[in-house]
Scaffold this motif. Sequence first.
Motif, PDB file in Angstrom:
ATOM      1  N   GLY A 131     -48.157 -14.953  29.211  1.00 14.32           N
ATOM      2  CA  GLY A 131     -47.390 -15.575  28.123  1.00 14.32           C
ATOM      3  C   GLY A 131     -47.743 -15.019  26.748  1.00 14.32           C
ATOM      4  O   GLY A 131     -47.413 -15.616  25.720  1.00 14.32           O
ATOM      5  N   ILE A 132     -48.421 -13.873  26.704  1.00  7.94           N
ATOM      6  CA  ILE A 132     -48.818 -13.310  25.400  1.00  7.94           C
ATOM      7  C   ILE A 132     -47.554 -12.825  24.681  1.00  7.94           C
ATOM      8  O   ILE A 132     -46.767 -12.050  25.234  1.00  7.94           O
ATOM      9  CB  ILE A 132     -49.852 -12.170  25.594  1.00  7.94           C
ATOM     10  N   PRO A 133     -47.351 -13.315  23.440  1.00  4.17           N
ATOM     11  CA  PRO A 133     -46.089 -12.998  22.764  1.00  4.17           C
ATOM     12  C   PRO A 133     -45.908 -11.499  22.517  1.00  4.17           C
ATOM     13  O   PRO A 133     -46.854 -10.812  22.160  1.00  4.17           O
ATOM     14  CB  PRO A 133     -46.183 -13.766  21.437  1.00  4.17           C
ATOM     15  N   GLY A 134     -44.673 -11.042  22.744  1.00  4.95           N
ATOM     16  CA  GLY A 134     -44.306  -9.657  22.419  1.00  4.95           C
ATOM     17  C   GLY A 134     -44.534  -8.650  23.533  1.00  4.95           C
ATOM     18  O   GLY A 134     -44.077  -7.509  23.431  1.00  4.95           O
ATOM     19  N   VAL A 135     -45.208  -9.048  24.623  1.00  6.31           N
ATOM     20  CA  VAL A 135     -45.520  -8.054  25.670  1.00  6.31           C
ATOM     21  C   VAL A 135     -44.238  -7.574  26.343  1.00  6.31           C
ATOM     22  O   VAL A 135     -43.966  -6.377  26.411  1.00  6.31           O
ATOM     23  CB  VAL A 135     -46.493  -8.638  26.723  1.00  6.31           C
TER      24      VAL A 135
END
Length: 480
Positions: A131-135
Motif C-alpha cells: 500500500g505504499i503510495p505511488g508504487v
Amino acid sequence: PPEQLPLDPTKKTLVVLGSGWGSVSLLKKLDTEDYNVVVISPRNFFLFTPLLPSCTTGTIEHRSIMEPLRHIIRHKKRAVKYYEAEATKIDVDRRVVKINDFSDVKGNVSETEVPFDYLVVGVGAENATFGIPGVRENACFLKEIGDAQQIRKKVMDCIETATFKDQTEEEKNRLLHMVVVGGGPTGIEFAAELQDFFEEDLRKWVPDIADRFKVTLVEALPNVLPMFSKALIDYTEKTFKDENITVRTKTMVKKVTDKNIEVEATQADGSKVKESIDYGLLVWATGNAVRGVVRDLMNQVPAQKNSRRGLAVNDYLVVDGTDGIWALGDCSATKYAPTAQVASQQGNFLARLFNSMAKTQAVEEELRALDAQLQAATDEAEKALLTAEINVKGRSLSKVKQLSPFQYSHQGSLAYIGADRAVADLNWFGGAISSATGGELTYLFWRSAYVSMVFSLRNRILVLTDWLKTKTFGRDVSRE
Ligand code: FAD
Ligand code: NAD
C-alpha cells in the motif's frame, strides 16, 4: 449459458488454473486419458522466470524463455482444452469458475463459466506494494515478460534522454540513477544484470554516461538475500561493492513519486533519518501478495479465515475447508518459500495424485462388478475363482491408494550476482551434504543448471544462442 465442452461423460472434469511452474509441471506428468482436462490462463505460454532478469538488458531475448502452452499440450495422449482467459471467480458452492477474456481482440463472448469436478488453483501471486503510495503508478515490476520489456525500454529511454542536448547536470544525474527496491533474489539479480550491461556495453557505446550511471539497491532489512547463508550474504555484498553497486540496507521506502523515493534509514545508533532519493528508473521487487481471485476464494471458505499469505492446504495440497479443490505454488501458503522449485515439485506430486486417483477409481469399479458377479454366482468353483480375483484386486487397490503426502526436497538456492559470479547454497544427496559456494565456477554451474532446466530443446538452443550472441556482439542498445 455455460459452454458445453466436448466432455466424455464417464470421466471427471479437471480444471487447471494458470500456466506457470506449478500448473505446467502438473500438466506435463498428468495422464490426460483419465480426465477431461481444461486449462485456463491469461498467458498462453510457460515463462522460465529464473532467466527473466537477463531479459531486462537483452542478455537473453524474451521469446527464448517462453514456451508455448500449445506445444506442451499438443504432446498429451488425450486432447486438453485451453482457454486464454483469467479466472475471475471460483464459485465453491456451484462448482464453476467464471472466466473472462481480457485480451485485446474480443469475440461475441468474452465472459462465461466453466464447471469442474476437480479444480487445481495455480494462479501464482501478484506484486506486493504494501500500500505504499505511488508504487503502482511509477515503478516497474519484474514478474512477467512485459515487465522485462518495459524495463529494457525504459533503461535506454533514460540514457538517451540524459544525453539530450542541453540537459542540466542535475537532471542527467537523476535520469542515470537506477534504483532497485528489495534485496531478495529478484532485486539482486536485476541489479547485477543492469550493472553488467553498463560495464560490458553501455560504457563503450554511450561514453558520455560513463561517469554518472549508477545502480542503487534499497533493502529494509539489515542484509540482502535473507534465505542464503551468512558467508554468501557477505560475499554478495562485497561483490556488489566491487562492482560499484550501492547497497542501502536498513532503508525502508515509504513513498514514491514520479522522480524520487522517500526513504527512512536506520542509523547505527538506532535513530531514523528521512531522505529523498532521485531516480530515472525504479524497479520494485519486494515479494508477493495474494491475487484477488484467491482472496475471494478464501473469503468463501471459513477454514481459510486465519490464512494470510495464500490458500491454506493440507499435506495432499487440498485447499482446507473444500472438497475437490487443490492449490499449488505461490498462491498457496505452506511452510516452504514461494519458489519455482517448490511449485514444480508440487505439480509433479499432484500429477501422481490424479493419476493414482484415476487408477483407484478404475479398480474400484472392477471390484464392484466382480462383487456383483459373486453375489449372482451359484457354482462353488466360480465363487472361489471370483473371490481370489477380488482379493488380488483388493491388494492392488490398497497399493495405489498408498500415496504418501507431499514432501519437498530442497535442491539448494542459486542466484546470479553479476560480473560472471553466482552464489549457491546446494544440497546434495537429499540434504545429507550441503555446500555454499560463490564465484566464477559457481557461475558456470549456474549457467549449465539453467540451460539443463529450460524445458524444451528449442528453448535450450535459443538461450545458448542468445548467450553466445551477447558474448560476441554485445547487447543491443536500441530502444524498441
Ligand atoms: P507462476 O509461475 O507465477 O504462474 C502463475 C500462472 O497463473 C501464470 O500463467 C499466470 O498467467 C496465471 N494466472 C494469473 N492470474 C490468473 C487467473 N486469474 N486465472 C488463471 N490464471 C491466472 N524461483 C526459483 O526457485 N528459482 C529461481 O531462480 C527463481 N527466479 C525467479 C526470478 C524472478 C524474476 C521471479 C519473479 C521469480 C523467480 N522465482 C524463482 C520464483 C518463481 O518464479 C515462482 O515461485 C513460481 O513462478 C511460482 O509458480 P506458480 O505456478 O505458483 O506461479
Ligand atoms: P523477497 O520477498 O525474497 O524479497 C523482498 C525484499 O524486499 C525483502 O528482503 C524485504 O525486506 C524487502 N522490502 C519489502 N518492503 C520494502 C520497502 N518498503 N523498502 C525496502 N525494502 C523492502 O522477494 P523476491 O526477491 O521478489 O522473491 C520472491 C520469491 O521468489 C522468493 O521466494 C524468492 O526465493 C524467489 N526467487 C528466487 C530466485 C532465485 O532462486 N534465484 C530469484 C528470484 C526470486
